[in-house]
Scaffold this active site. Structure first.
Site, PDB file in Angstrom:
ATOM      1  N   CYS A   4       0.843  -1.201   0.000  1.00 28.45           N
ATOM      2  CA  CYS A   4       0.000   0.000   0.000  1.00 28.45           C
ATOM      3  C   CYS A   4       0.878   1.250   0.000  1.00 28.45           C
ATOM      4  O   CYS A   4       1.766   1.387   0.851  1.00 28.45           O
ATOM      5  CB  CYS A   4      -0.912   0.004   1.223  1.00 28.45           C
ATOM      6  SG  CYS A   4      -1.941   1.485   1.338  1.00 28.45           S
ATOM      7  N   CYS A  14      -3.101   0.310   9.177  1.00 28.65           N
ATOM      8  CA  CYS A  14      -2.742  -1.109   9.033  1.00 28.65           C
ATOM      9  C   CYS A  14      -1.334  -1.344   9.571  1.00 28.65           C
ATOM     10  O   CYS A  14      -0.403  -1.580   8.794  1.00 28.65           O
ATOM     11  CB  CYS A  14      -2.804  -1.538   7.572  1.00 28.65           C
ATOM     12  SG  CYS A  14      -4.379  -1.248   6.772  1.00 28.65           S
ATOM     13  N   CYS A  88      -8.369   2.176  -0.489  1.00 27.08           N
ATOM     14  CA  CYS A  88      -7.825   1.505   0.699  1.00 27.08           C
ATOM     15  C   CYS A  88      -7.967   0.001   0.518  1.00 27.08           C
ATOM     16  O   CYS A  88      -9.013  -0.487   0.076  1.00 27.08           O
ATOM     17  CB  CYS A  88      -8.571   1.965   1.951  1.00 27.08           C
ATOM     18  SG  CYS A  88      -8.120   1.059   3.461  1.00 27.08           S
ATOM     19  N   GLN A 212     -20.886  -4.125  13.271  1.00 27.32           N
ATOM     20  CA  GLN A 212     -19.537  -4.623  13.024  1.00 27.32           C
ATOM     21  C   GLN A 212     -19.109  -4.341  11.581  1.00 27.32           C
ATOM     22  O   GLN A 212     -19.902  -4.485  10.648  1.00 27.32           O
ATOM     23  CB  GLN A 212     -19.468  -6.120  13.301  1.00 27.32           C
ATOM     24  CG  GLN A 212     -19.621  -6.477  14.773  1.00 27.32           C
ATOM     25  CD  GLN A 212     -18.358  -6.212  15.587  1.00 27.32           C
ATOM     26  OE1 GLN A 212     -17.399  -5.599  15.103  1.00 27.32           O
ATOM     27  NE2 GLN A 212     -18.346  -6.663  16.820  1.00 27.32           N
ATOM     28  N   TYR A 241     -25.085  -5.947  27.411  1.00 32.76           N
ATOM     29  CA  TYR A 241     -24.415  -5.012  26.489  1.00 32.76           C
ATOM     30  C   TYR A 241     -24.892  -5.305  25.061  1.00 32.76           C
ATOM     31  O   TYR A 241     -24.085  -5.421  24.127  1.00 32.76           O
ATOM     32  CB  TYR A 241     -22.893  -5.143  26.559  1.00 32.76           C
ATOM     33  CG  TYR A 241     -22.287  -5.047  27.935  1.00 32.76           C
ATOM     34  CD1 TYR A 241     -21.989  -3.811  28.507  1.00 32.76           C
ATOM     35  CD2 TYR A 241     -21.980  -6.192  28.673  1.00 32.76           C
ATOM     36  CE1 TYR A 241     -21.405  -3.714  29.768  1.00 32.76           C
ATOM     37  CE2 TYR A 241     -21.403  -6.112  29.930  1.00 32.76           C
ATOM     38  CZ  TYR A 241     -21.116  -4.874  30.476  1.00 32.76           C
ATOM     39  OH  TYR A 241     -20.540  -4.784  31.722  1.00 32.76           O
ATOM     40  N   GLU A 262     -29.323  -3.049  27.554  1.00 28.73           N
ATOM     41  CA  GLU A 262     -28.386  -2.065  27.009  1.00 28.73           C
ATOM     42  C   GLU A 262     -28.690  -0.707  27.639  1.00 28.73           C
ATOM     43  O   GLU A 262     -29.854  -0.325  27.777  1.00 28.73           O
ATOM     44  CB  GLU A 262     -28.544  -1.998  25.488  1.00 28.73           C
ATOM     45  CG  GLU A 262     -27.865  -0.832  24.803  1.00 28.73           C
ATOM     46  CD  GLU A 262     -26.355  -0.845  24.955  1.00 28.73           C
ATOM     47  OE1 GLU A 262     -25.802   0.214  25.330  1.00 28.73           O
ATOM     48  OE2 GLU A 262     -25.741  -1.893  24.724  1.00 28.73           O
ATOM     49  N   CYS A 337     -13.165  -7.583  22.683  1.00 24.75           N
ATOM     50  CA  CYS A 337     -12.286  -7.010  21.663  1.00 24.75           C
ATOM     51  C   CYS A 337     -10.968  -6.558  22.276  1.00 24.75           C
ATOM     52  O   CYS A 337     -10.142  -5.963  21.588  1.00 24.75           O
ATOM     53  CB  CYS A 337     -12.978  -5.842  20.956  1.00 24.75           C
ATOM     54  SG  CYS A 337     -13.477  -4.510  22.058  1.00 24.75           S
TER      55      CYS A 337
END
Length: 380
Positions: A4, A14, A88, A212, A241, A262, A337
């Protein structure tokens, strides 16, 4: 040789791009093993067969180019200097096509980029989303002021250049803030949202929706969560959540009842709408603090069979984990995550008699440092 041209220009999107993909997976596997391997067996990480062009969302920031031309891109890492981005390697190609069309249409309407220092100009950012299921593109133009002169001409030119654009939204953000979106919004064309699907469930996705960004790996992730939940159709499932209900609604066809909790009221409203959109009647969503909601369930004698928790990067809280322990479901599935904060929370639960059955890493963001981990835990 870097694949890239932006890699050496300070893009920063990245950081693992120079490392071949198998090496990236090994690095992430080792990271999860180091943090979580002491709790239980870590399964091999699940990577992508084709780890390119996976993102269904992009944000491009406007800046002045040579000769007062309009360009857009990403801030160079650690600065407020915009690095122009034409394409990208992580974006679905439809995103870059739409952003290029926005630049051309905006230039034709003589829109000027917003200058943070002088507080002049109009255009701040453009946020674009793509639906893998429908092939639609949502364009959200973020402006510093509510007036958008010639908005009809802008929309007409944009759709002429990029027919995939099915809805155009103007978001107004006059604040002196790094946040991309403001609180006010106008729909300039279309429904104001696009529709996508995950695990056979349809979802309405707006500019501000949490959704997502890697749909291929998200389906893989959710299928692993469903497997770890070990649902037979007889269980009551608590989705803590829950956000807009993506995990809970994906599980609804395999559970007797789903309760989503939530604290964000607008997300709960979206979850309710998504349940209606799919005709799902065994799912209910409430706006409440997840820990308090679980304590209330325990006090009333109600006990879900399975709890799924997918907290933000900061992890869960002692109050929530205490409530989970008091509720004592048969099993819990912890989606994270950030394995570092997940480790902290697992230590809390293990000290109170919980047992880690297995840990499943998933690469949701190839070429970045991020890794997701799914942990199945039971009460011993």
């Amino acid at each position: 040789m870097y694949p890239c041209p932006l890699f050496k220009k300070g893009c920063g999107g990245c950081p693992l791009l120079a490392l071949p993909y198998p090496g990236q997976l090994q690095k992430k596997q080792a990271h999860v093993q180091k943090l979580l391997g002491g709790f239980g067996p870590v399964r091999p990480i699940l990577g992508m067969a084709d780890p390119w062009h996976y993102r269904n969302k992009a944000v491009s920031t406007f800046a002045a180019g040579p000769g007062r031309s309009l360009r857009s891109g990403i801030y160079a890492q650690g600065t407020h200097k915009v690095v122009p981005v034409e394409a990208c390697l992580l974006h679905h190609p439809a995103l870059d096509e739409a952003i290029a069309a926005v630049r051309t249409a905006a230039a034709a309407c003589l829109y000027e980029p917003f200058n943070e220092d002088a507080r002049t100009g109009l255009l701040r950012h453009v946020l674009v989303r793509h639906s893998r299921a429908a092939g639609e593109v949502l364009v959200c133009l973020v402006t510093a002021a509510p007036e958008l002169p010639g908005s009809r001409a802008f929309v007409a030119k944009l759709r002429q250049l990029c027919p995939q654009v099915s809805t155009v939204v103007q978001n107004i953000n006059p604040r002196h803030s790094s946040a991309v979106l403001g609180s006010a919004e106008k729909v300039l064309y279309g429904r104001g949202c696009i529709q996508d699907s995950l695990c056979g469930v349809r979802f309405q996705v707006s500019a501000s929706s949490f959704y997502q960004v890697n749909p291929v790996q998200t389906e893989l992730l959710y299928n692993q969560v469903i497997a770890a939940a070990a649902l037979t159709g007889a269980e009551t499932l608590l989705d803590a959540y829950c956000g807009v209900g993506t995990i809970g609604l994906s599980c609804a066809g395999r559970a007797r009842h789903v309760l989503g909790v939530e604290v964000n009221r607008s997300a709960v409203q979206c979850a309710v709408q998504n349940a209606r959109l799919n005709g799902i009647r065994n799912a209910r969503f409430v706006c409440a603090d997840a820990g308090k909601a679980m304590l209330d369930l325990a006090a009333s004698g109600q006990r879900p069979d399975v709890v799924i928790l997918d907290p933000p990067r900061a992890g869960s809280t002692p109050e929530f984990l205490t409530a989970l322990d008091a509720l004592a479901p048969r099993r819990a599935v912890y989606v994270s995550c950030e394995p570092a904060t997940q480790r902290r929370d697992l230590e809390f639960l293990v000290q109170r008699g919980w047992h880690v059955e297995h840990i499943q890493p998933v690469d949701l963001f190839p070429h970045t440092e991020h890794v997701e981990s799914i942990v199945q835990i039971t009460r011993t």
